[in-house]
Write a protein that holds these residues in place. Structure first.
Motif, PDB file in Angstrom:
ATOM      1  N   GLN A 283       0.806  -1.218   0.000  1.00 40.23           N
ATOM      2  CA  GLN A 283       0.000   0.000   0.000  1.00 40.23           C
ATOM      3  C   GLN A 283       0.844   1.276   0.000  1.00 40.23           C
ATOM      4  O   GLN A 283       0.506   2.243  -0.667  1.00 40.23           O
ATOM      5  CB  GLN A 283      -0.925   0.017   1.240  1.00 40.23           C
ATOM      6  CG  GLN A 283      -2.188  -0.811   1.088  1.00 40.23           C
ATOM      7  CD  GLN A 283      -1.918  -2.300   1.192  1.00 40.23           C
ATOM      8  OE1 GLN A 283      -1.204  -2.735   2.092  1.00 40.23           O
ATOM      9  NE2 GLN A 283      -2.458  -3.074   0.283  1.00 40.23           N
ATOM     10  N   ARG A 284       1.979   1.299   0.734  1.00 39.75           N
ATOM     11  CA  ARG A 284       2.697   2.554   0.964  1.00 39.75           C
ATOM     12  C   ARG A 284       4.151   2.503   0.497  1.00 39.75           C
ATOM     13  O   ARG A 284       4.997   3.222   1.012  1.00 39.75           O
ATOM     14  CB  ARG A 284       2.664   2.914   2.452  1.00 39.75           C
ATOM     15  CG  ARG A 284       1.297   3.219   3.021  1.00 39.75           C
ATOM     16  CD  ARG A 284       1.401   3.759   4.450  1.00 39.75           C
ATOM     17  NE  ARG A 284       2.210   4.978   4.507  1.00 39.75           N
ATOM     18  CZ  ARG A 284       3.392   5.069   5.123  1.00 39.75           C
ATOM     19  NH1 ARG A 284       3.933   4.014   5.711  1.00 39.75           N
ATOM     20  NH2 ARG A 284       4.048   6.210   5.134  1.00 39.75           N
ATOM     21  N   GLY A 285       4.456   1.683  -0.503  1.00 41.56           N
ATOM     22  CA  GLY A 285       5.835   1.509  -0.913  1.00 41.56           C
ATOM     23  C   GLY A 285       6.528   2.797  -1.306  1.00 41.56           C
ATOM     24  O   GLY A 285       7.662   3.059  -0.893  1.00 41.56           O
ATOM     25  N   LEU A 286       5.856   3.636  -2.100  1.00 38.48           N
ATOM     26  CA  LEU A 286       6.482   4.877  -2.558  1.00 38.48           C
ATOM     27  C   LEU A 286       6.650   5.867  -1.408  1.00 38.48           C
ATOM     28  O   LEU A 286       7.664   6.568  -1.322  1.00 38.48           O
ATOM     29  CB  LEU A 286       5.649   5.496  -3.675  1.00 38.48           C
ATOM     30  CG  LEU A 286       5.615   4.704  -4.986  1.00 38.48           C
ATOM     31  CD1 LEU A 286       4.687   5.377  -5.988  1.00 38.48           C
ATOM     32  CD2 LEU A 286       7.007   4.561  -5.574  1.00 38.48           C
ATOM     33  N   GLU A 287       5.654   5.933  -0.511  1.00 32.90           N
ATOM     34  CA  GLU A 287       5.773   6.838   0.624  1.00 32.90           C
ATOM     35  C   GLU A 287       6.918   6.412   1.544  1.00 32.90           C
ATOM     36  O   GLU A 287       7.655   7.254   2.059  1.00 32.90           O
ATOM     37  CB  GLU A 287       4.448   6.864   1.400  1.00 32.90           C
ATOM     38  CG  GLU A 287       3.309   7.585   0.704  1.00 32.90           C
ATOM     39  CD  GLU A 287       2.552   6.712  -0.288  1.00 32.90           C
ATOM     40  OE1 GLU A 287       1.520   7.152  -0.805  1.00 32.90           O
ATOM     41  OE2 GLU A 287       3.012   5.571  -0.576  1.00 32.90           O
ATOM     42  N   ILE A 288       7.060   5.121   1.746  1.00 33.59           N
ATOM     43  CA  ILE A 288       8.153   4.634   2.593  1.00 33.59           C
ATOM     44  C   ILE A 288       9.498   4.924   1.939  1.00 33.59           C
ATOM     45  O   ILE A 288      10.459   5.320   2.601  1.00 33.59           O
ATOM     46  CB  ILE A 288       7.977   3.134   2.868  1.00 33.59           C
ATOM     47  CG1 ILE A 288       6.705   2.904   3.697  1.00 33.59           C
ATOM     48  CG2 ILE A 288       9.186   2.558   3.606  1.00 33.59           C
ATOM     49  CD1 ILE A 288       6.258   1.466   3.742  1.00 33.59           C
ATOM     50  N   MET A 289       9.567   4.744   0.611  1.00 32.97           N
ATOM     51  CA  MET A 289      10.794   5.085  -0.099  1.00 32.97           C
ATOM     52  C   MET A 289      11.150   6.551   0.123  1.00 32.97           C
ATOM     53  O   MET A 289      12.326   6.899   0.333  1.00 32.97           O
ATOM     54  CB  MET A 289      10.637   4.803  -1.599  1.00 32.97           C
ATOM     55  CG  MET A 289      11.870   5.175  -2.419  1.00 32.97           C
ATOM     56  SD  MET A 289      11.704   4.773  -4.170  1.00 32.97           S
ATOM     57  CE  MET A 289      10.502   5.988  -4.685  1.00 32.97           C
ATOM     58  N   ALA A 290      10.137   7.420   0.102  1.00 33.77           N
ATOM     59  CA  ALA A 290      10.377   8.843   0.333  1.00 33.77           C
ATOM     60  C   ALA A 290      10.965   9.075   1.722  1.00 33.77           C
ATOM     61  O   ALA A 290      11.933   9.832   1.899  1.00 33.77           O
ATOM     62  CB  ALA A 290       9.073   9.615   0.177  1.00 33.77           C
ATOM     63  N   GLU A 291      10.392   8.422   2.733  1.00 33.24           N
ATOM     64  CA  GLU A 291      10.873   8.593   4.105  1.00 33.24           C
ATOM     65  C   GLU A 291      12.312   8.095   4.260  1.00 33.24           C
ATOM     66  O   GLU A 291      13.141   8.738   4.900  1.00 33.24           O
ATOM     67  CB  GLU A 291       9.964   7.821   5.069  1.00 33.24           C
ATOM     68  CG  GLU A 291       8.539   8.355   5.139  1.00 33.24           C
ATOM     69  CD  GLU A 291       7.623   7.407   5.902  1.00 33.24           C
ATOM     70  OE1 GLU A 291       8.105   6.351   6.360  1.00 33.24           O
ATOM     71  OE2 GLU A 291       6.427   7.719   6.022  1.00 33.24           O
ATOM     72  N   TYR A 292      12.608   6.951   3.648  1.00 38.17           N
ATOM     73  CA  TYR A 292      13.890   6.293   3.882  1.00 38.17           C
ATOM     74  C   TYR A 292      15.039   6.907   3.076  1.00 38.17           C
ATOM     75  O   TYR A 292      16.201   6.699   3.417  1.00 38.17           O
ATOM     76  CB  TYR A 292      13.785   4.807   3.541  1.00 38.17           C
ATOM     77  CG  TYR A 292      12.976   3.982   4.533  1.00 38.17           C
ATOM     78  CD1 TYR A 292      12.227   4.585   5.539  1.00 38.17           C
ATOM     79  CD2 TYR A 292      12.958   2.597   4.446  1.00 38.17           C
ATOM     80  CE1 TYR A 292      11.478   3.830   6.428  1.00 38.17           C
ATOM     81  CE2 TYR A 292      12.216   1.824   5.345  1.00 38.17           C
ATOM     82  CZ  TYR A 292      11.478   2.459   6.335  1.00 38.17           C
ATOM     83  OH  TYR A 292      10.744   1.703   7.212  1.00 38.17           O
ATOM     84  N   THR A 293      14.730   7.642   2.008  1.00 37.57           N
ATOM     85  CA  THR A 293      15.792   8.219   1.179  1.00 37.57           C
ATOM     86  C   THR A 293      15.851   9.742   1.293  1.00 37.57           C
ATOM     87  O   THR A 293      16.640  10.375   0.591  1.00 37.57           O
ATOM     88  CB  THR A 293      15.617   7.825  -0.295  1.00 37.57           C
ATOM     89  OG1 THR A 293      14.388   8.379  -0.800  1.00 37.57           O
ATOM     90  CG2 THR A 293      15.592   6.315  -0.475  1.00 37.57           C
ATOM     91  N   SER A 294      15.054  10.321   2.150  1.00 39.58           N
ATOM     92  CA  SER A 294      14.999  11.780   2.251  1.00 39.58           C
ATOM     93  C   SER A 294      16.159  12.323   3.079  1.00 39.58           C
ATOM     94  O   SER A 294      16.732  11.627   3.924  1.00 39.58           O
ATOM     95  CB  SER A 294      13.672  12.207   2.893  1.00 39.58           C
ATOM     96  OG  SER A 294      13.600  11.738   4.235  1.00 39.58           O
ATOM     97  N   GLY A 295      16.508  13.560   2.823  1.00 34.83           N
ATOM     98  CA  GLY A 295      17.411  14.292   3.703  1.00 34.83           C
ATOM     99  C   GLY A 295      18.890  14.018   3.558  1.00 34.83           C
ATOM    100  O   GLY A 295      19.701  14.666   4.205  1.00 34.83           O
ATOM    101  N   GLY A 296      19.273  13.044   2.747  1.00 38.07           N
ATOM    102  CA  GLY A 296      20.675  12.728   2.564  1.00 38.07           C
ATOM    103  C   GLY A 296      21.345  12.102   3.767  1.00 38.07           C
ATOM    104  O   GLY A 296      22.572  11.996   3.818  1.00 38.07           O
TER     105      GLY A 296
END
Length: 544
Positions: A283-296
């Motif tokens: 359900q949330r694969g893209l949102e989780i990707m955003a959280e895990y790869t954000s901010g450097g």
């Protein structure tokens, strides 16, 4: 152990951005000693093939000491090589040869769980007050003796297994022999960070992080809510698995994981190393990707399951994926793949002709993001049909015949067409080599300029020749029927048009002057400001 050569090859901290990563399933790549199982020395002997393909890096699935209940994804010693695959000296030789060829080396770290044969778990299960008693997720039963909550295992049934020694249940998101580590316990995190340090010191350039969103479970062990039937899909587990009946709010995807990923990134940075996380969520694969790869300050890349779905990737679904990604994760760096060791090979899964497979290859290599190619993909290998009596995968054995497991994509790599074992082994292979693969062996395709293998070589060379395809932006994606178009923008501008269907389509070029590229790949040229794309046709043009 870090040498000047190893430091030099990791000097470009952004090497991962846009990299093409070739996945090796070590049991099935090349057997060097005739026991029917691939090994590290075998991989080393075949690295020239991968370098010649044009890949930037390799990702090696687990080769650590293991009882092999889940074929290496059940680790009993994180810092040694299972004798089946060789030795640490063999691994060092592999790394040295890969670096000589300009290939980065990534290895698969399975941090969410261990084998029940790991010394940590053997100690933990003895009693409630030993040094490792809190290293795994233990919980008391409910008053009636049933498991503490309703969480389910991906491999079927409850995610909880009773242990008579402690008179408690332990959590296992996968097999009962794969107990989950307790990331809420700080010493567990430190021990796993030390594992990463061990392999970085041996020269690895990064990690593929298995089930990255499973590391931390809700510390209050709250029940997952049901998932409405209309929202269920089989991208993570087969449709016959009740795992799909829940919305997995509490057994994975916990916010505390972000702090661990920051610690992990801090370990990577001095080595110029990178990590790609596997995000297993329907359900949330893209949102989780955003959280895990954000901010450097967390992992560099994640790959969600949008292109590993059973349903064929269409123009509309691609457009929707990128629109959603732009909305929730505009700065995230995805790592796209069509196939891997867990899903039916995409030429079979999507029922692709050779023409369609060629188009999908070019599409993958022109999208924004890094790319994972799975061994044999460059040969357009179909899924192997494995008889029940030959199955090795416990997942397939459990759900046969509705779900046949993962063995069909894990059969040995085929190197020679005139050898019953495809040149993989002098002994009986651990999984049979299917006759349908022999005609597509490397030796059969190597000298044929029109082969799929040479198409992949040209496609990877094309991507390398145009850096904007590796790390440039992507704008203007649009779809209409089977047509999808977009532009890659940076120091150059490239317009891409793909027909993801069998009916001819027409695409108008954006304003400006454009010159055709990719003739060697089969791309069509523009005529009077438009491109006419036949079935599975495509065009790639550069703005001048």
């Amino acid at each position: 152990m870090t040498t000047k050569t190893q430091m030099a090859i990791g000097a470009d901290a952004d090497w991962w951005r846009g990299a093409v990563i070739y996945q090796i399933y070590p049991r099935s790549y090349q057997d060097s000693n005739g026991d029917g199982v691939g090994d590290l020395a075998g991989i080393t002997s075949r690295l020239d093939h991968i370098a010649g393909l044009g890949a930037d890096a390799i990702w090696i699935s687990p080769f650590f000491t293991s009882p092999m209940k889940d074929f290496g994804y059940d680790v009993s010693d994180y810092c040694d090589v299972d004798p089946m695959f060789g030795s640490l000296a063999d691994f060092d030789a592999l790394v040295a040869r890969a670096h000589e060829l300009g290939l980065k080396v990534m290895i698969d770290l399975v941090l969410s769980h261990t084998s029940d044969q790991h010394p940590w778990f053997k100690e933990s299960r003895k009693n409630h007050n030993n040094d490792k008693s809190d290293w795994y997720v233990w919980a008391d039963p409910k008053g009636d003796g049933t498991p503490p909550n309703n969480w389910l295992s991906i491999f079927g049934g409850s995610a909880w297994q009773w242990d008579s020694r402690r008179e408690q249940y332990y959590l296992h998101n996968f097999l009962t022999s794969q107990p989950d580590l307790n990331f809420h316990h700080e010493p567990v995190q430190e021990a796993l960070l030390d594992v990463a340090r061990f392999w970085l010191a041996r020269g690895v350039n990064g990690f593929r992080l298995d089930t990255i969103n499973f590391y931390i479970a809700d510390k209050y062990l709250r029940d997952n809510p049901p998932l409405p039937k209309e929202l269920r899909n089989d991208s993570i587990a087969p449709s016959v698995n009740p795992y799909n009946h829940q919305l997995h709010l509490f057994d994975k995807n916990q916010p505390e994981n972000l702090e661990f990923l920051k610690k992990f990134r801090a370990v990577l940075n001095p080595y110029g190393a990178a990590a790609v996380g596997e995000v297993g969520d329907a359900q949330r694969g893209l949102e989780i990707m955003a959280e895990y790869t954000s901010g450097g300050d967390k992992v560099q890349m994640c790959y969600p399951f949008e292109m590993l779905q059973p349903a064929r990737l269409t123009a509309g679904s691609l457009d929707q994926t990128f629109a959603r990604m732009n909305a929730v994760a505009p700065d995230a760096w995805p790592c796209w793949s069509y196939s891997n060791h867990d899903v039916v090979r995409h030429v079979t899964r999507w029922n692709l002709s050779d023409a369609a497979a060629r188009m999908y290859t070019v599409l993958l290599l022109t999208l924004r993001g890094s790319v994972c190619l799975y061994q044999g993909e460059e040969l357009a290998l179909p899924e192997a049909d494995i008889a029940f009596e030959d199955l090795q995968d416990p997942y397939g054995i459990e759900f046969w015949p509705e779900f046949k497991g993962r063995d069909g994509c894990r059969t040995p790599m085929v190197w020679q067409a005139d050898n019953l074992n495809g040149g993989f082994s002098a002994g009986k292979p651990w999984l049979p080599v299917t006759s349908a693969h022999l005609g597509r062996a490397v030796g059969a395709q190597d000298a044929d300029p029109d082969s799929m293998l040479n198409h992949y070589r040209r496609a990877l060379a094309f991507r390398r020749a145009h850096p904007v395809l590796r790390d440039g932006g992507l704008t203007g994606m649009q779809s209409a029927g089977d047509l999808v178009t977009f532009q890659r923008v940076g120091k150059e501008t490239i317009f891409c048009a793909f027909n993801l269907g069998e009916i001819p389509v027409e695409a108008a070029l954006p304003a400006g002057n454009w010159q055709a590229l990719g003739e060697e790949l089969g791309a069509v040229k523009a005529i009077q400001g438009k491109v006419n794309l036949g079935p599975w046709g495509f065009a790639v043009l550069q703005k001048i």
